[in-house]
Design a protein around this motif. Sequence first.
Motif, PDB file in Angstrom:
ATOM      1  N   UNK A  34     -24.260 -14.937  32.215  1.00 53.75           N
ATOM      2  CA  UNK A  34     -23.071 -15.705  31.844  1.00 53.75           C
ATOM      3  C   UNK A  34     -23.358 -17.195  31.860  1.00 53.75           C
ATOM      4  N   UNK A  35     -24.370 -17.610  32.628  1.00 60.90           N
ATOM      5  CA  UNK A  35     -24.782 -19.013  32.669  1.00 60.90           C
ATOM      6  C   UNK A  35     -26.247 -19.091  32.244  1.00 60.90           C
ATOM      7  N   UNK A  36     -26.548 -20.063  31.384  1.00 56.43           N
ATOM      8  CA  UNK A  36     -27.898 -20.154  30.863  1.00 56.43           C
ATOM      9  C   UNK A  36     -28.891 -20.727  31.846  1.00 56.43           C
ATOM     10  N   UNK A  37     -28.451 -21.723  32.641  1.00 56.30           N
ATOM     11  CA  UNK A  37     -29.382 -22.419  33.516  1.00 56.30           C
ATOM     12  C   UNK A  37     -28.764 -22.685  34.880  1.00 56.30           C
ATOM     13  N   UNK A  38     -29.606 -23.145  35.800  1.00 53.00           N
ATOM     14  CA  UNK A  38     -29.172 -23.617  37.109  1.00 53.00           C
ATOM     15  C   UNK A  38     -30.045 -24.818  37.465  1.00 53.00           C
ATOM     16  N   UNK A  39     -29.614 -25.668  38.419  1.00 59.68           N
ATOM     17  CA  UNK A  39     -30.444 -26.809  38.820  1.00 59.68           C
ATOM     18  C   UNK A  39     -31.827 -26.368  39.292  1.00 59.68           C
ATOM     19  N   UNK A  40     -32.845 -27.085  38.867  1.00 63.87           N
ATOM     20  CA  UNK A  40     -34.221 -26.700  39.145  1.00 63.87           C
ATOM     21  C   UNK A  40     -34.500 -26.558  40.636  1.00 63.87           C
ATOM     22  N   UNK A  41     -33.983 -27.474  41.438  1.00 63.96           N
ATOM     23  CA  UNK A  41     -34.270 -27.450  42.876  1.00 63.96           C
ATOM     24  C   UNK A  41     -33.711 -26.203  43.558  1.00 63.96           C
ATOM     25  N   UNK A  42     -32.679 -25.602  42.977  1.00 66.18           N
ATOM     26  CA  UNK A  42     -32.081 -24.414  43.592  1.00 66.18           C
ATOM     27  C   UNK A  42     -33.019 -23.214  43.581  1.00 66.18           C
ATOM     28  N   UNK A  43     -34.024 -23.233  42.700  1.00 66.80           N
ATOM     29  CA  UNK A  43     -34.914 -22.086  42.617  1.00 66.80           C
ATOM     30  C   UNK A  43     -35.697 -21.917  43.920  1.00 66.80           C
ATOM     31  N   UNK A  44     -35.974 -23.020  44.604  1.00 61.75           N
ATOM     32  CA  UNK A  44     -36.717 -22.936  45.865  1.00 61.75           C
ATOM     33  C   UNK A  44     -35.851 -22.302  46.958  1.00 61.75           C
ATOM     34  N   UNK A  45     -34.584 -22.666  46.996  1.00 61.53           N
ATOM     35  CA  UNK A  45     -33.666 -22.085  47.983  1.00 61.53           C
ATOM     36  C   UNK A  45     -33.451 -20.608  47.699  1.00 61.53           C
ATOM     37  N   UNK A  46     -33.215 -20.275  46.435  1.00 52.31           N
ATOM     38  CA  UNK A  46     -32.982 -18.878  46.082  1.00 52.31           C
ATOM     39  C   UNK A  46     -34.211 -18.020  46.344  1.00 52.31           C
ATOM     40  N   UNK A  47     -35.380 -18.552  46.013  1.00 56.67           N
ATOM     41  CA  UNK A  47     -36.605 -17.778  46.170  1.00 56.67           C
ATOM     42  C   UNK A  47     -36.954 -17.551  47.635  1.00 56.67           C
ATOM     43  N   UNK A  48     -36.636 -18.506  48.496  1.00 56.71           N
ATOM     44  CA  UNK A  48     -36.962 -18.361  49.914  1.00 56.71           C
ATOM     45  C   UNK A  48     -36.316 -17.125  50.507  1.00 56.71           C
ATOM     46  N   UNK A  49     -35.107 -16.823  50.067  1.00 54.24           N
ATOM     47  CA  UNK A  49     -34.393 -15.639  50.554  1.00 54.24           C
ATOM     48  C   UNK A  49     -35.210 -14.378  50.313  1.00 54.24           C
ATOM     49  N   UNK A  50     -35.757 -14.253  49.114  1.00 57.79           N
ATOM     50  CA  UNK A  50     -36.528 -13.062  48.765  1.00 57.79           C
ATOM     51  C   UNK A  50     -37.977 -13.163  49.243  1.00 57.79           C
ATOM     52  N   UNK A  51     -38.620 -14.283  48.995  1.00 54.49           N
ATOM     53  CA  UNK A  51     -40.040 -14.414  49.308  1.00 54.49           C
ATOM     54  C   UNK A  51     -40.309 -14.307  50.804  1.00 54.49           C
ATOM     55  N   UNK A  52     -39.441 -14.924  51.609  1.00 53.91           N
ATOM     56  CA  UNK A  52     -39.674 -14.946  53.049  1.00 53.91           C
ATOM     57  C   UNK A  52     -39.100 -13.714  53.741  1.00 53.91           C
ATOM     58  N   UNK A  53     -37.808 -13.443  53.527  1.00 56.84           N
ATOM     59  CA  UNK A  53     -37.154 -12.378  54.292  1.00 56.84           C
ATOM     60  C   UNK A  53     -37.529 -10.974  53.821  1.00 56.84           C
TER      61      UNK A  53
END
Length: 314
Positions: free
Chosen positions: A157-176
Motif C-alpha cells: 500500500x506504500x511504495x517507500x519508507x525512510x532509508x534509516x528505518x531499514x536498520x531498525x526494522x532489520x535489527x528485529x529479524x537479524x538479531x532476535x
Amino acid sequence: MRINVDKRSSANSGAKTQSKQASSKYPFAVELSDEATVDDLKGAISAQIRTLHPDRQRLTSSEKKTVLASGDTLAKYNIKDGDTIHVKDLGPQIGWQTVFYIEYFGPIIFHYLIYNFQHIFFRQTFEHSAVQQRVYLMIMGHFIKRELETAFVHRFSHGTMPLLNVFKNSAHYHVLSGLNLAYWVYGPAYAKGTHLAAKLDNPLLLAIFSSVFLLAELSNFYVHIKLRNLRPPGTRVRRIPRGFGFDLVSFPNYSTEITAWGAIAGMTRSLAAILFLVVATVQMYFWAVKKHRQYRSEFPDYPKARKAIFPFII
C-alpha cells in the motif's frame, strides 16, 4: 487551478542539507487541472524541485493536519484554486519490497552459517539432535517463504519508507530471530546425546509442534493470497477482507505468524525463541490494533464482532 506550495521542516539532517539548497524556491505555485490528483501535485512539485522525488514528499493541507494520500483526488480534500499546500521532505527513501528482502535475508544467512559451521561459532563439532534438525528446516522454510511472498505475492500500500528505518526494522529479524536464536538453539547444549536433547527429541512432541507450525504457515500463505487478491495491481485500493480467519480477526496473517513461532518456542523451550515470540507478538498486537481502528473508521459497515488479532479477545 493554481495551488500554492510552501515547505515544512525536514525529517532529518540529510534532508535538511538538500532542503537548504532548494529553500529559496519556496513558496511557489503550480498549475493543475480541476480533476488533478495528489500524485499529479507531487509530480508538479518534483518538476519544480528536482531533488524532491514524489516518494520523499509528505503533503498536508494549509492547516497542516490532514495528510494528502496518494491516489486521492484533490477535490476529496476540498482543495480549491488559490489554496496552499505544505510539503515536507521525508528524506532518502527505500522501497518496501527491498526492505522485506533485507529483513528476511538476514535470518537465512545467520541460521545457515551457525548451523553448518559449528567449529567457527562453538569451537567444537557435534552431531545435531532431531530437534535441532527440525527447527533448522522450519525456520529456513519460514524465511524462504517470506522472501518468495515478497517477490510474487505482496502488493504494497506504500511504495517507500525512510532509508534509516531499514536498520531498525532489520535489527528485529537479524538479531532476535537470526543471530540470537540460531546461536542458542544450534549450540552444543541441544546436541544429540545431551540431557536436553533427550527430553526434546520426543517423536510425538516433534510431530505435534511440526504439524501446528505447518498448518500455521500454510494458513498464513493463504491469507496473504487473499489480501493480494483484494488489491488490483498498481493500485492502493482497500477493501474489507472476508472468509478464512477474517470473520474472526482483522489480521489472521499476524495470528498465524504468532502461532508458527509459538510452535518453535514450544518445540525448543529456548529463552531465545520465547524472547522473539514475545517481542514479535507485542509488535504485531500494536500493528493490528492500529490498523483495526483504521478499518473501522474507513468502512462504516465493517463487522463489529470482528477482533483485531486474537479471536474473541482483542
